[in-house]
Design a protein around this motif. Structure first.
Motif, mmCIF file in Angstrom:
data_model
loop_
_atom_site.group_PDB
_atom_site.id
_atom_site.type_symbol
_atom_site.label_atom_id
_atom_site.label_comp_id
_atom_site.label_asym_id
_atom_site.label_seq_id
_atom_site.Cartn_x
_atom_site.Cartn_y
_atom_site.Cartn_z
ATOM 1 N N LEU A 84 -20.599 -19.222 9.451
ATOM 2 C CA LEU A 84 -19.513 -20.184 8.938
ATOM 3 C C LEU A 84 -20.008 -21.658 9.631
ATOM 4 O O LEU A 84 -19.584 -22.628 8.695
ATOM 5 C CB LEU A 84 -18.193 -19.597 9.236
ATOM 6 C CG LEU A 84 -17.726 -18.646 8.523
ATOM 7 C CD1 LEU A 84 -16.610 -17.513 9.202
ATOM 8 C CD2 LEU A 84 -17.264 -18.986 7.031
ATOM 9 N N HIS A 100 -20.483 -13.712 11.917
ATOM 10 C CA HIS A 100 -19.645 -14.351 10.900
ATOM 11 C C HIS A 100 -19.344 -15.978 11.414
ATOM 12 O O HIS A 100 -19.487 -16.984 10.696
ATOM 13 C CB HIS A 100 -18.548 -13.637 10.650
ATOM 14 C CG HIS A 100 -18.425 -12.419 10.054
ATOM 15 N ND1 HIS A 100 -17.483 -11.556 9.650
ATOM 16 C CD2 HIS A 100 -19.521 -12.045 9.336
ATOM 17 C CE1 HIS A 100 -17.970 -10.524 8.879
ATOM 18 N NE2 HIS A 100 -19.247 -10.716 9.069
ATOM 19 N N SER A 146 -13.086 -22.711 5.400
ATOM 20 C CA SER A 146 -14.194 -22.196 6.099
ATOM 21 C C SER A 146 -14.061 -22.416 7.650
ATOM 22 O O SER A 146 -14.413 -21.610 8.552
ATOM 23 C CB SER A 146 -15.424 -22.575 5.609
ATOM 24 O OG SER A 146 -15.584 -22.443 4.317
ATOM 25 N N HIS A 185 -19.437 -14.286 1.997
ATOM 26 C CA HIS A 185 -18.124 -13.730 1.911
ATOM 27 C C HIS A 185 -17.754 -12.342 1.634
ATOM 28 O O HIS A 185 -16.898 -11.496 2.198
ATOM 29 C CB HIS A 185 -17.230 -14.672 1.490
ATOM 30 C CG HIS A 185 -16.945 -15.923 2.350
ATOM 31 N ND1 HIS A 185 -16.186 -15.965 3.281
ATOM 32 C CD2 HIS A 185 -17.539 -17.024 2.183
ATOM 33 C CE1 HIS A 185 -16.679 -17.181 4.041
ATOM 34 N NE2 HIS A 185 -17.414 -17.933 3.076
ATOM 35 N N SER A 238 -12.407 -16.152 13.498
ATOM 36 C CA SER A 238 -13.438 -15.234 13.596
ATOM 37 C C SER A 238 -13.593 -15.402 15.473
ATOM 38 O O SER A 238 -13.955 -14.319 16.046
ATOM 39 C CB SER A 238 -14.618 -15.391 13.029
ATOM 40 O OG SER A 238 -14.230 -15.117 11.400
ATOM 41 N N CYS A 245 -13.098 -16.661 -1.283
ATOM 42 C CA CYS A 245 -13.949 -16.343 -2.363
ATOM 43 C C CYS A 245 -13.157 -16.828 -3.623
ATOM 44 O O CYS A 245 -13.940 -17.217 -4.479
ATOM 45 C CB CYS A 245 -13.870 -14.628 -2.374
ATOM 46 S SG CYS A 245 -15.192 -13.726 -1.338
ATOM 47 N N ALA A 304 -19.029 -9.992 3.902
ATOM 48 C CA ALA A 304 -18.216 -10.001 5.239
ATOM 49 C C ALA A 304 -17.020 -9.065 4.991
ATOM 50 O O ALA A 304 -16.701 -8.174 5.990
ATOM 51 C CB ALA A 304 -18.052 -11.319 5.553
ATOM 52 N N ILE A 305 -16.482 -9.141 3.894
ATOM 53 C CA ILE A 305 -15.420 -8.251 3.375
ATOM 54 C C ILE A 305 -15.944 -6.671 3.532
ATOM 55 O O ILE A 305 -15.047 -5.888 4.179
ATOM 56 C CB ILE A 305 -14.648 -8.754 2.097
ATOM 57 C CG1 ILE A 305 -14.231 -9.984 2.012
ATOM 58 C CG2 ILE A 305 -13.836 -7.608 1.782
ATOM 59 C CD1 ILE A 305 -14.053 -10.704 0.707
ATOM 60 N N LEU A 310 -11.467 -20.139 9.076
ATOM 61 C CA LEU A 310 -11.935 -18.762 9.319
ATOM 62 C C LEU A 310 -13.000 -18.650 10.547
ATOM 63 O O LEU A 310 -12.857 -17.703 11.145
ATOM 64 C CB LEU A 310 -12.649 -18.176 8.020
ATOM 65 C CG LEU A 310 -13.063 -16.913 7.998
ATOM 66 C CD1 LEU A 310 -12.067 -15.927 8.215
ATOM 67 C CD2 LEU A 310 -13.582 -16.840 6.606
ATOM 68 N N HIS A 343 -11.304 -14.263 3.954
ATOM 69 C CA HIS A 343 -12.284 -13.965 3.401
ATOM 70 C C HIS A 343 -12.233 -13.808 1.916
ATOM 71 O O HIS A 343 -12.840 -14.661 1.174
ATOM 72 C CB HIS A 343 -12.996 -12.966 3.478
ATOM 73 C CG HIS A 343 -14.008 -13.094 4.967
ATOM 74 N ND1 HIS A 343 -15.227 -14.044 4.936
ATOM 75 C CD2 HIS A 343 -13.646 -12.737 6.315
ATOM 76 C CE1 HIS A 343 -15.894 -13.958 6.246
ATOM 77 N NE2 HIS A 343 -14.999 -13.305 7.134
ATOM 78 N N GLU A 344 -11.195 -13.121 1.336
ATOM 79 C CA GLU A 344 -10.648 -12.911 0.070
ATOM 80 C C GLU A 344 -10.401 -14.560 -0.431
ATOM 81 O O GLU A 344 -10.520 -14.725 -1.463
ATOM 82 C CB GLU A 344 -9.715 -12.048 -0.226
ATOM 83 C CG GLU A 344 -10.214 -10.712 0.076
ATOM 84 C CD GLU A 344 -9.380 -9.392 0.079
ATOM 85 O OE1 GLU A 344 -9.680 -8.246 -0.211
ATOM 86 O OE2 GLU A 344 -7.969 -9.844 0.245
#
Length: 170
Positions: A73, A69, A40, A157, A47, A128, A160-161, A43, A124-125
């Motif tokens: 986060l 985002h 996180s 997430h 971001s 997840c 966000a995707i 990311l 993000h994936e």
């Protein structure tokens, strides 16, 4: 020693916790949460870097979306770290691999907005997938607090995707 003094000198350890979760599980899920926290954090940094450096026709929507985002986060990182502490373990305290947080591949100045979006979607994936495993492990061990936290974060997430894909679609 007064009550206040003894309280101030009391030492809480993982072994002292008796909330219905076994110590071994609490240590294991804390390690898992710490890994998610690191992902996180990575990311969030990406971001933020992309927020500063995106250019082109997608500048405004991606600039605004990445700001939302990274702010989300940042708050989530604190909540995840606090969960690790509530489980009786030390929250991660070293950012020894900070260089790993930088965007991979080409220099940022040479990335297109679409390449930035694709990279963010991939991150993000990945988170997840980690969160689904953590939620399942938590549920299997009756740790409903961690399971709920992972469910809440998964919702962020996945949204966000969707938003990143929708913003970059042609």
């Amino acid at each position: 020693m007064s009550n206040v003094s003894s309280i101030m000198h009391a030492k809480s350890t993982s072994e002292d916790i008796n909330t219905g979760l076994e110590e071994g599980f609490r240590k294991d899920i804390s390690k898992t949460l710490s890994d998610i926290l690191g992902a996180s954090y990575r990311l969030m940094v990406k971001s933020h870097v992309y927020h500063w450096n995106v250019v082109g026709p997608l500048f405004k929507p991606l600039h605004e979306l990445t700001e939302e985002h990274y702010q989300n986060l940042f708050e989530a990182i604190d909540v995840i770290a606090e969960r690790v502490r509530a489980l009786g373990n030390v929250a991660p305290y070293s950012i020894g691999h900070a260089a790993d947080f930088a965007p991979e591949g080409k220099e940022v100045e040479h990335l297109t907005a679409i390449e930035m979006v694709d990279d963010l979607i991939k991150e993000h994936e990945s988170i997840c997938r980690q969160m689904r495993e953590a939620a399942e492990k938590a549920g299997d061990n009756k740790d409903v607090v961690t399971e709920d936290l992972m469910t809440e974060r998964l919702a962020f997430h996945e949204k966000a995707i969707w938003m990143l894909r929708a913003t970059a679609s042609e």
